[in-house]
Scaffold this motif. Structure first.
Motif, PDB file in Angstrom:
ATOM      1  N   GLU A  74     -17.921  -4.795   5.445  1.00  0.00           N
ATOM      2  CA  GLU A  74     -18.018  -5.066   6.870  1.00  0.00           C
ATOM      3  C   GLU A  74     -16.742  -4.643   7.590  1.00  0.00           C
ATOM      4  O   GLU A  74     -16.770  -3.883   8.542  1.00  0.00           O
ATOM      5  CB  GLU A  74     -18.218  -6.557   7.037  1.00  0.00           C
ATOM      6  CG  GLU A  74     -18.707  -6.958   8.394  1.00  0.00           C
ATOM      7  CD  GLU A  74     -18.920  -8.445   8.395  1.00  0.00           C
ATOM      8  OE1 GLU A  74     -17.910  -9.137   8.475  1.00  0.00           O
ATOM      9  OE2 GLU A  74     -20.062  -8.895   8.270  1.00  0.00           O
ATOM     10  N   ASP A  75     -15.678  -5.119   7.045  1.00  0.00           N
ATOM     11  CA  ASP A  75     -14.407  -4.796   7.691  1.00  0.00           C
ATOM     12  C   ASP A  75     -14.155  -3.300   7.687  1.00  0.00           C
ATOM     13  O   ASP A  75     -13.701  -2.729   8.644  1.00  0.00           O
ATOM     14  CB  ASP A  75     -13.272  -5.500   6.962  1.00  0.00           C
ATOM     15  CG  ASP A  75     -12.660  -6.543   7.856  1.00  0.00           C
ATOM     16  OD1 ASP A  75     -11.620  -7.073   7.516  1.00  0.00           O
ATOM     17  OD2 ASP A  75     -13.246  -6.811   8.917  1.00  0.00           O
ATOM     18  N   LYS A  76     -14.488  -2.729   6.570  1.00  0.00           N
ATOM     19  CA  LYS A  76     -14.223  -1.298   6.442  1.00  0.00           C
ATOM     20  C   LYS A  76     -15.034  -0.525   7.436  1.00  0.00           C
ATOM     21  O   LYS A  76     -14.567   0.382   8.087  1.00  0.00           O
ATOM     22  CB  LYS A  76     -14.557  -0.837   5.024  1.00  0.00           C
ATOM     23  CG  LYS A  76     -13.414  -1.018   4.083  1.00  0.00           C
ATOM     24  CD  LYS A  76     -12.158  -0.385   4.628  1.00  0.00           C
ATOM     25  CE  LYS A  76     -10.953  -1.191   4.261  1.00  0.00           C
ATOM     26  NZ  LYS A  76      -9.756  -0.719   4.898  1.00  0.00           N
ATOM     27  N   ALA A 136      -7.384   0.301  -0.352  1.00  0.00           N
ATOM     28  CA  ALA A 136      -8.032   0.918   0.796  1.00  0.00           C
ATOM     29  C   ALA A 136      -9.431   0.361   0.998  1.00  0.00           C
ATOM     30  O   ALA A 136      -9.904   0.264   2.121  1.00  0.00           O
ATOM     31  CB  ALA A 136      -8.092   2.432   0.620  1.00  0.00           C
ATOM     32  N   PHE A 137     -10.087   0.002  -0.092  1.00  0.00           N
ATOM     33  CA  PHE A 137     -11.443  -0.512   0.045  1.00  0.00           C
ATOM     34  C   PHE A 137     -11.494  -2.035  -0.078  1.00  0.00           C
ATOM     35  O   PHE A 137     -12.443  -2.591  -0.611  1.00  0.00           O
ATOM     36  CB  PHE A 137     -12.370   0.172  -0.954  1.00  0.00           C
ATOM     37  CG  PHE A 137     -12.600   1.616  -0.617  1.00  0.00           C
ATOM     38  CD1 PHE A 137     -13.426   1.942   0.444  1.00  0.00           C
ATOM     39  CD2 PHE A 137     -11.949   2.614  -1.295  1.00  0.00           C
ATOM     40  CE1 PHE A 137     -13.615   3.268   0.797  1.00  0.00           C
ATOM     41  CE2 PHE A 137     -12.142   3.937  -0.947  1.00  0.00           C
ATOM     42  CZ  PHE A 137     -12.973   4.269   0.099  1.00  0.00           C
ATOM     43  N   ARG A 138     -10.472  -2.650   0.393  1.00  0.00           N
ATOM     44  CA  ARG A 138     -10.446  -4.110   0.522  1.00  0.00           C
ATOM     45  C   ARG A 138     -10.633  -4.839  -0.804  1.00  0.00           C
ATOM     46  O   ARG A 138     -11.339  -5.820  -0.880  1.00  0.00           O
ATOM     47  CB  ARG A 138     -11.539  -4.589   1.495  1.00  0.00           C
ATOM     48  CG  ARG A 138     -11.282  -4.210   2.922  1.00  0.00           C
ATOM     49  CD  ARG A 138     -10.172  -5.037   3.496  1.00  0.00           C
ATOM     50  NE  ARG A 138      -9.437  -4.286   4.492  1.00  0.00           N
ATOM     51  CZ  ARG A 138      -9.445  -4.536   5.778  1.00  0.00           C
ATOM     52  NH1 ARG A 138     -10.125  -5.531   6.236  1.00  0.00           N
ATOM     53  NH2 ARG A 138      -8.737  -3.834   6.601  1.00  0.00           N
ATOM     54  N   ARG A 176       0.833  -1.203   0.000  1.00  0.00           N
ATOM     55  CA  ARG A 176       0.000   0.000   0.000  1.00  0.00           C
ATOM     56  C   ARG A 176       0.868   1.254   0.000  1.00  0.00           C
ATOM     57  O   ARG A 176       0.560   2.231  -0.686  1.00  0.00           O
ATOM     58  CB  ARG A 176      -0.908  -0.007   1.227  1.00  0.00           C
ATOM     59  CG  ARG A 176      -1.755   1.245   1.289  1.00  0.00           C
ATOM     60  CD  ARG A 176      -2.793   1.182   2.362  1.00  0.00           C
ATOM     61  NE  ARG A 176      -3.464   2.484   2.429  1.00  0.00           N
ATOM     62  CZ  ARG A 176      -4.668   2.676   2.918  1.00  0.00           C
ATOM     63  NH1 ARG A 176      -5.343   1.660   3.374  1.00  0.00           N
ATOM     64  NH2 ARG A 176      -5.194   3.869   2.955  1.00  0.00           N
ATOM     65  N   ARG A 230     -16.934 -10.757  16.381  1.00  0.00           N
ATOM     66  CA  ARG A 230     -16.424 -10.665  15.036  1.00  0.00           C
ATOM     67  C   ARG A 230     -16.162 -12.049  14.455  1.00  0.00           C
ATOM     68  O   ARG A 230     -16.488 -12.363  13.335  1.00  0.00           O
ATOM     69  CB  ARG A 230     -15.116  -9.927  15.143  1.00  0.00           C
ATOM     70  CG  ARG A 230     -14.532  -9.563  13.892  1.00  0.00           C
ATOM     71  CD  ARG A 230     -13.491  -8.578  14.259  1.00  0.00           C
ATOM     72  NE  ARG A 230     -13.849  -7.382  13.596  1.00  0.00           N
ATOM     73  CZ  ARG A 230     -13.031  -6.775  12.783  1.00  0.00           C
ATOM     74  NH1 ARG A 230     -11.810  -7.194  12.654  1.00  0.00           N
ATOM     75  NH2 ARG A 230     -13.401  -5.748  12.135  1.00  0.00           N
ATOM     76  N   PRO A 242      -9.708   5.029   4.136  1.00  0.00           N
ATOM     77  CA  PRO A 242      -9.755   4.105   5.277  1.00  0.00           C
ATOM     78  C   PRO A 242      -8.451   3.324   5.383  1.00  0.00           C
ATOM     79  O   PRO A 242      -7.796   3.053   4.383  1.00  0.00           O
ATOM     80  CB  PRO A 242     -10.929   3.188   4.942  1.00  0.00           C
ATOM     81  CG  PRO A 242     -11.255   3.419   3.524  1.00  0.00           C
ATOM     82  CD  PRO A 242     -10.782   4.777   3.188  1.00  0.00           C
ATOM     83  N   LYS A 258     -12.021 -15.198   4.720  1.00  0.00           N
ATOM     84  CA  LYS A 258     -11.499 -14.635   5.962  1.00  0.00           C
ATOM     85  C   LYS A 258     -11.027 -15.748   6.880  1.00  0.00           C
ATOM     86  O   LYS A 258     -11.603 -16.835   6.895  1.00  0.00           O
ATOM     87  CB  LYS A 258     -12.604 -13.865   6.663  1.00  0.00           C
ATOM     88  CG  LYS A 258     -13.081 -12.719   5.825  1.00  0.00           C
ATOM     89  CD  LYS A 258     -13.664 -11.659   6.684  1.00  0.00           C
ATOM     90  CE  LYS A 258     -13.605 -10.359   5.915  1.00  0.00           C
ATOM     91  NZ  LYS A 258     -13.933  -9.248   6.746  1.00  0.00           N
ATOM     92  N   ASP A 312     -16.202  -1.526  10.163  1.00  0.00           N
ATOM     93  CA  ASP A 312     -15.643  -1.746  11.491  1.00  0.00           C
ATOM     94  C   ASP A 312     -14.491  -0.794  11.723  1.00  0.00           C
ATOM     95  O   ASP A 312     -14.412  -0.148  12.751  1.00  0.00           O
ATOM     96  CB  ASP A 312     -15.132  -3.189  11.618  1.00  0.00           C
ATOM     97  CG  ASP A 312     -16.293  -4.121  11.885  1.00  0.00           C
ATOM     98  OD1 ASP A 312     -17.419  -3.608  11.987  1.00  0.00           O
ATOM     99  OD2 ASP A 312     -16.075  -5.329  11.967  1.00  0.00           O
ATOM    100  N   ASP A 313     -13.693  -0.726  10.724  1.00  0.00           N
ATOM    101  CA  ASP A 313     -12.534   0.159  10.870  1.00  0.00           C
ATOM    102  C   ASP A 313     -12.978   1.576  11.160  1.00  0.00           C
ATOM    103  O   ASP A 313     -12.479   2.234  12.040  1.00  0.00           O
ATOM    104  CB  ASP A 313     -11.685   0.128   9.601  1.00  0.00           C
ATOM    105  CG  ASP A 313     -10.911  -1.159   9.524  1.00  0.00           C
ATOM    106  OD1 ASP A 313     -10.261  -1.380   8.515  1.00  0.00           O
ATOM    107  OD2 ASP A 313     -10.994  -1.956  10.482  1.00  0.00           O
ATOM    108  N   ASP A 358     -16.147  -7.178   2.369  1.00  0.00           N
ATOM    109  CA  ASP A 358     -15.375  -5.952   2.197  1.00  0.00           C
ATOM    110  C   ASP A 358     -15.891  -4.818   3.063  1.00  0.00           C
ATOM    111  O   ASP A 358     -15.173  -4.258   3.858  1.00  0.00           O
ATOM    112  CB  ASP A 358     -15.414  -5.522   0.733  1.00  0.00           C
ATOM    113  CG  ASP A 358     -14.606  -6.458  -0.119  1.00  0.00           C
ATOM    114  OD1 ASP A 358     -14.675  -6.344  -1.333  1.00  0.00           O
ATOM    115  OD2 ASP A 358     -13.922  -7.329   0.464  1.00  0.00           O
ATOM    116  N   ARG A 366     -19.186 -13.725  13.254  1.00  0.00           N
ATOM    117  CA  ARG A 366     -19.682 -13.168  12.013  1.00  0.00           C
ATOM    118  C   ARG A 366     -18.823 -13.631  10.847  1.00  0.00           C
ATOM    119  O   ARG A 366     -19.290 -13.949   9.800  1.00  0.00           O
ATOM    120  CB  ARG A 366     -19.645 -11.654  12.114  1.00  0.00           C
ATOM    121  CG  ARG A 366     -20.756 -11.011  11.383  1.00  0.00           C
ATOM    122  CD  ARG A 366     -20.820  -9.567  11.776  1.00  0.00           C
ATOM    123  NE  ARG A 366     -19.556  -8.925  11.622  1.00  0.00           N
ATOM    124  CZ  ARG A 366     -19.159  -7.894  12.345  1.00  0.00           C
ATOM    125  NH1 ARG A 366     -19.937  -7.421  13.278  1.00  0.00           N
ATOM    126  NH2 ARG A 366     -18.011  -7.336  12.141  1.00  0.00           N
TER     127      ARG A 366
END
Lengths: 915, 390
Positions: free
Chosen positions: B377-379, A850-852, A797, A877, B289, A865, B381-382, B375, A880
């Motif tokens: 969800e994690d964000k 940044a947006f996964r 990143r 968490r 983020p 995950k 959370d962050d 995707d 989930r």
């Protein structure tokens, strides 16, 4: 009227007193009106008697005043007493104005500036009263009940003081005064006898009198013109009707009720609320200020007022009397007097409260009452009719409606409204708390709960003492270290290392997964290793052969190169002093893994020389991907650089190309079946050794090539020498390899990221223009500038951040090549459009990361995950996650192997749709 | 964390009272600051001549001169602010028969206070702290009262009338040439008593309290005039590009302060360098983020300034800044700064442009509203954790 007012004032005091002391104050009222002369006479007598006493008087008064105070203090234990003495002072103060017919002017003329006789009297009596309560009461009482028991009275005024030694000194000091007092008292008695109705003084003196109901005379004698019933507070037209009234049901009932109320003490009064108001005149209790106001305005009240005015009776102020149940209980006995009084005297005293002490309290409360200002006017909406007249009101705070403006006013003063106002508008508004039973219970329950909870916590703390210590230790010592602390904190027995690295993020896992994917397989590495190793050995062997062959010739040429040690210094020249250091380092490092046969091919081309001979091929070194360890899956081309003693010539290259196959066969193990094909590439200044799968490019170069091309030296063998640029490139590759091993390889995540970036450059056209060395410089610079070690995800990143921020755009600083002496931009030749495209691409990637969506950047499937094994603090968490995992699994389980981003998107949408 | 340490150390029994079981602490996010070329200079020594930025500098200064309010404007604002302050101060000291609300304090905030007003936007901000709770009626009452008093003052000086209109943040007093926004808030301890249907919005109320803190911070830390210049330029730039519009003035203040002051030498950077740096930081994901961003000095520890933006806005802002960065790199700064309208007022950050044969194209958004649940969800959370992470 004036008289009446005064009278009232006096009576008022008197009644209070009377009420307080349970005296029947009734007799005094009417008697007073006729009494003034007698009173004056009394005073006159007193004054006359006091002619000799005047001097003593002041002292006496003073002492007595002091005494009264002392007494009050002494009696402070009993609130009753204290209140009484306080009261007397008050009453006394009121006295002068209350009795104008009395000879106050006369007192003034006697020029006693500190005239305090009334006060003195009051105190005297007050003491008497106080004393009476203490035990001397009967005596005093009999004094003033003299009307009925006159015989006993003469001695008593004297015995009473005697009964109190503390007082005696003072009293003795002014016997004259006592005499005067006695005289006055006798005058009163006489007066009372004659008047038959008692006087103000009598009323006043009621102090210790244990008044009895039967003593209360009916008012008939007075009622000459008007037939007034005190109990019912009505007037009757004539004696006949009055009599009838007295015999009537209603009157009897009322009388009985009054008696019962008196007997029952405060019971009746207590029933009414704390804020009940009472109209003394009409003997009516109202529940609130507004109801009271309504009553006062009412016709009934007006009638009574009129009547009383006509009768010349005192009219209490319209100020309501407050009924305070809590206070009522204080005065049990006085109640009786209240009842007994029945007559007008109760007008000011119906509350029958021990007034003196409570006076102040009451005042405060009375002030409180008007202080309840209506609040929240702004929140009352007027709902108007068509004619603009207010029809109704709506309180927005309490959400209620009224039709009557009065009701609105009352609401605005009400507790509920005020509570709402406090809650919603003005938090610091005072709202009196109603200590209702319910609330008290709640409060108790709350206290109880608190107690229980405290205990619980105390117990648990004890229980957890050990753990707390641990926490304190970690929190005290290194809470600021962040994750470290956490791991220890909750990871007891979980086997966390002391290093406490943060768990890897999703980005990290993606990068690592991608890295594993692009990393060359073991077999490929072995093939390359073998080919390179063979080539190196063959080159060494060739070098040996050449050296043997060419030694005599070369010796003369370059005498400088004699020893092997010197060889290291020489070939690179001065510029390579830095390289030199690296060379030795790298060379050995390279040689060791190359082969175990001690040839040290790369490190020491001259090593096998053994002798001082100068050889044409001084050494060989791995460069490029191989040296940097950046080989990726599918990479087949590796490079070696052979350092020559002199400028490498085409002739030399040809010779190498010719001889190498022979030497390759020689070094190759007998059981190895690799067939090497050697190819001459004069344009590249290299020969290529290929075994079918691996291509090893061997470039010839020499440090001499870097020396400034000048003079005839170069021209001498210009035509024969290999292309200069190629030779320089090969030298640069050497330096780059050394730089890499010294600088980049040691940075955390750097090699991984460079491999990832190489893959990126291979895959994406926009990135292809980024030359490998520049990319390496870039990545290592980015890593270096980070304050700490970066995880792979972070590192990728950060590289994107640097590019996205315009690092390689025109105004940027450029990438300085550390392997060049001059300031050289490693990216100097990149066209503007390429820079632009590369930057734009990096910017897009950055936002995707940044947006996964790092999987899109890496061109891979998103990884499911993982369940974090790192402890309880992620419990919700974790659950989930496992859900999504399941989804993910089913999705993957569909058997679709999705390769491209687009397809991945589609499948994502599908999977979403499925859910 | 600090709180926790205190607890552990002293064994305060209130542990349970805080309602947080010992093990359910929020995850600590170790967020990294983004790549910042100014700070990374040792790793990237300049190896080519510095670009001639005279043109950019000139353009920046010219634009700033345009953005500065004229003396007339300034005095107009000053005049009404002074009068309004007088009126409000009187209400604080001697409310008299004014019962709609009780005022605790009146403070000037915002661009007027900070000295970063822009030409043409003659709106000053004043925060009124109420002792009472800020109901809509109280605001209305205050508005009417202020209007009345202010008009008295204005009449006394023979000036035109003012009018006052209520809105969800308080009310605005508008005079002929200037306006003052009166932002209503209440005491801290009253915050939890707010009810949505009766009072002003909780977020609005607390943002007004924050505005006071911001003004104070600014006064103490960001008084350098370079910062103010950069703030004006950035605010103007953000206002003209849709993607950057969501950036709040506070974010811009922090960004400008960071760009000017946060460098190894701790000396104010030249305006052109700082301007490039701000664009480059935004493009480099400062407000994305997963980035440490800019810590908010006026909030609890570890809160980041940009978390006020939602994810789509963060993405859009970054993408816009990235495009603008490349436009500026091609010499398009006149358009970016607004010295020159781009093709009739189009947003240059959304257009494909060609500069000397180099094509600069805008970027597609990376954030999708409903990507696969994993995707977002994690964000999310962050995003939440950033706020509370201790």
């Amino acid at each position: 009227m004036m008289a009446a007012n005064n009278y009232f004032g006096f009576t008022h005091g008197g009644t209070q007193y009377g009420a307080a002391t349970a005296s029947a104050a009734y007799g005094g009222q009417t008697g007073y009106a006729v009494a003034p002369a007698a009173t004056a006479a009394t005073y006159g007598t007193q004054r006359a008697a006091a002619t000799g006493y005047d001097t003593a008087y002041q002292a006496a008064a003073a002492t007595q005043a002091a005494h009264a105070h002392a007494h009050a203090a002494a009696a402070a234990a009993s609130a009753y007493d204290a209140s009484k003495s306080a009261y007397y002072q008050q009453a006394a103060a009121a006295y002068p104005t209350a009795a104008p017919p009395q000879p106050q002017p006369a007192y003034d003329t006697t020029a006693k500036p500190a005239y305090s006789t009334p006060a003195t009297y009051a105190q005297q009596y007050g003491q008497g009263g106080a004393r009476g309560s203490g035990g001397a009461k009967p005596a005093y009482g009999s004094v003033y009940t003299a009307t009925t028991a006159a015989a006993s009275y003469p001695s008593q005024p004297y015995t009473a003081p005697a009964a109190q030694p503390a007082k005696q000194t003072a009293n003795r000091g002014n016997s004259a005064y006592d005499t005067a007092l006695y005289n006055a008292a006798s005058m009163y008695v006489a007066q009372q006898k004659t008047g038959g109705g008692g006087s103000g003084w009598k009323n006043y003196n009621k102090s210790g009198v244990g008044a009895t109901p039967q003593r209360r005379p009916k008012p008939q004698p007075k009622a000459q013109q008007l037939h007034y019933c005190d109990v019912c507070r009505i007037s009757c037209a004539g004696p006949q009707t009055y009599k009838e009234h007295l015999e009537g049901q209603k009157h009897k009932k009322k009388e009985a009720a009054v008696k019962v109320a008196a007997a029952g003490g405060a019971a009746g009064a207590r029933a009414c609320g704390a804020s009940a108001l009472r109209c003394e005149l009409c003997d009516v209790t109202c529940t609130g200020a507004d109801a009271y106001a309504a009553h006062v305005r009412g016709i009934k009240h007006q009638k009574v007022v009129k009547l009383h005015t006509m009768l010349g009776k005192p009219i209490p102020s319209t100020e309501p009397t407050k009924l305070t149940p809590a206070k009522k209980t204080v005065a049990g006995a006085p109640k009786v007097s209240f009842v007994a009084s029945g007559g007008l005297s109760t007008v000011g005293a119906s509350s029958s409260v021990p007034r003196p002490a409570d006076k102040e309290d009451e005042k405060v409360e009375e002030e409180d009452e008007p202080e309840v200002q209506p609040v929240g006017q702004d929140y009352i909406e007027e709902i108007r009719g068509d004619d603009g007249k207010a029809l109704s009101f709506n309180c927005k705070l309490c959400d209620c409606k009224f039709n009557d403006p009065n009701a609105k006013e009352m609401h605005m003063k009400g507790r509920r409204h005020r509570l709402q106002y406090k809650k919603k508008v003005q938090p610091d508004l005072e709202v009196k708390v109603k200590p209702s039973m319910h609330q008290r219970k709640l409060a108790e329950a709350k206290a109880q709960r608190m107690l229980v909870r405290d205990e619980l916590w105390a117990r648990r703390r004890m229980h957890e003492a050990g753990e707390d210590d641990e926490r304190a230790y970690w929190e005290g010592a290194d809470w600021w270290r962040g994750p470290h602390h956490h791991h220890h904190h909750q990871g007891m027995g979980m086997g966390y290392g002391p290093v406490g690295r943060r768990p890897e993020t999703s980005d990290d896992r993606h990068v690592l997964a991608k890295h594993a994917e692009i990393y060359p397989p073991e077999q490929q590495l072995q093939e390359i290793q073998r080919a390179v190793s063979h080539t190196e050995k063959a080159l060494k062997s060739l070098s040996d052969a050449l050296a043997d062959h060419a030694r005599p010739k070369n010796q003369a040429g370059k005498a400088v190169i004699k020893t092997e040690d010197k060889k290291d210094d020489k070939p690179e020249g001065k510029e390579d002093g830095r390289d030199n250091q690296l060379f030795s380092f790298v060379g050995e490092g390279e040689a060791a893994p190359a082969s175990g046969d001690g040839a040290g091919a790369g490190g020491a081309g001259g090593a096998p020389v053994g002798g001082p001979g100068v050889r044409a091929l001084k050494g060989v070194m791995r460069v490029g991907l191989l040296a940097k360890g950046l080989l990726l899956r599918g990479d087949r081309d590796v490079r070696l650089v052979v350092l020559c003693h002199d400028r490498p010539t085409v002739t030399l290259l040809k010779r190498v190309a010719n001889d190498l196959p022979h030497h390759l066969n020689k070094v190759k193990g007998p059981n190895e079946d690799a067939k090497y094909k050697v190819e001459l590439q004069p344009a590249e200044g290299a020969v290529q050794v290929s075994d079918g799968t691996v291509n090893v490019v061997v470039s010839l170069t020499s440090a001499v090539m870097r020396e400034p091309a000048e003079g005839g030296d170069i021209k001498r063998d210009d035509k024969d020498v290999l292309p200069r640029q190629k030779c320089l490139d090969a030298l640069a590759a050497l330096r780059h390899a050394k730089w890499f091993q010294a600088r980049a390889a040691s940075l955390q995540s750097c090699v991984i990221i460079i491999r990832i970036m190489r893959d990126l450059c291979r895959r994406i056209p926009n990135w292809t223009p980024l030359n490998p060395y520049a990319m390496e410089l870039l990545v290592s610079g980015v890593m270096q500038s980070a304050s700490g070690a970066l995880s792979p995800g972070e590192a990728l990143r950060r590289v994107m951040e640097a590019l996205a921020g315009g690092l390689i755009l025109e105004h940027g600083p450029g990438l300085r090549d550390p392997c060049e002496k001059e300031l050289v931009d490693a990216l100097g030749n990149m066209p503007a459009q390429k820079r632009e495209d590369l930057t734009a691409s990096a910017q897009q990637f950055l936002r995707q990361i940044a947006f996964r969506q790092i999987n899109k950047v890496l061109d891979m499937e998103p990884l499911p995950k993982v369940k974090h094994a790192s402890g309880g603090w992620k419990f919700p968490r974790k659950r989930r996650r496992s859900n999504t995992d399941a989804d993910q699994d089913t999705h993957n389980g569909d058997g679709k192997v999705v390769k491209t981003e687009e397809k991945a998107d589609v499948s994502e949408i599908n999977s979403n749709a499925k859910k | 964390m600090v709180r926790g340490a205190g607890r552990g150390g002293r064994g305060i029994p209130g542990r349970g009272g805080m309602g947080r079981p010992p093990f359910s602490r929020p995850r600590v996010l170790m967020l990294r600051p983004p790549f910042d070329l100014i700070l990374a200079e040792p790793a990237f020594p300049r190896c080519k001549p510095a670009p001639d930025d005279a043109a950019l500098t000139q353009a920046l200064l010219k634009r700033h001169a345009e953005l500065c309010p004229t003396p007339t404007e300034q005095s107009a604002v000053l005049s009404i602010v002074t009068k309004l302050q007088t009126v409000l101060d009187n209400l604080v000291v001697a409310p008299g028969d004014f019962a709609a609300c009780q005022l605790e304090e009146v403070r000037q905030v915002g661009s007027y206070k900070k000295g970063t007003m822009m030409a043409g936007k003659n709106v000053a901000d004043i925060v009124v702290i109420m002792k009472t709770l800020p109901t809509k009626e109280a605001v209305e009452g205050l508005s009417n009262k202020v209007n009345e008093e202010l008009n008295k003052l204005m009449r006394a000086e023979g000036l035109g009338n003012v009018s006052s209109t209520c809105h969800e943040r308080g009310f605005t007093v508008t005079a002929a040439t200037a306006a003052v926004r009166v932002l209503v808030t209440t005491l801290h301890q009253n915050l939890r008593k707010l009810e949505p249907e009766v009072h002003l919005d909780y977020k609005v109320i607390s943002s007004h309290l924050a505005a006071i803190r911001h003004s104070r911070w600014f006064e103490e830390n960001a008084h350098h005039s370079s910062i103010k210049v950069l703030i004006r330029l950035l605010r103007d730039m953000c206002a003209r590009h849709s993607g950057l519009e969501p950036l709040t003035p506070w974010m811009i203040d922090l960004l400008a302060h960071h760009c000017i002051m946060n460098n190894p030498a701790r000396q104010a950077l030249p305006i052109n360098v700082a301007f490039r740096r701000s664009l480059s930081l935004l493009a480099g994901g400062l407000f994305l983020p997963g980035c440490a961003g800019l810590p908010d000095p006026c909030e609890a520890a570890h809160s980041r300034a940009h978390t006020a933006l939602d994810l789509a806005a963060q993405d859009h802002a970054a993408a816009t800044a990235q495009t603008l960065l490349r436009v500026v790199a091609r010499g398009g700064h006149r358009y970016v700064l607004g010295l020159q309208a781009f093709e009739g007022g189009k947003d240059i950050s959304t257009e494909i442009t060609v500069w000397d044969g180099v094509v600069v194209s805008p970027l597609a958004p990376a954030y999708h509203d409903s990507p696969e649940p994993m995707d977002t969800e994690d964000k999310d959370d962050d995003g939440i954790q950033d706020g509370v992470a201790a």
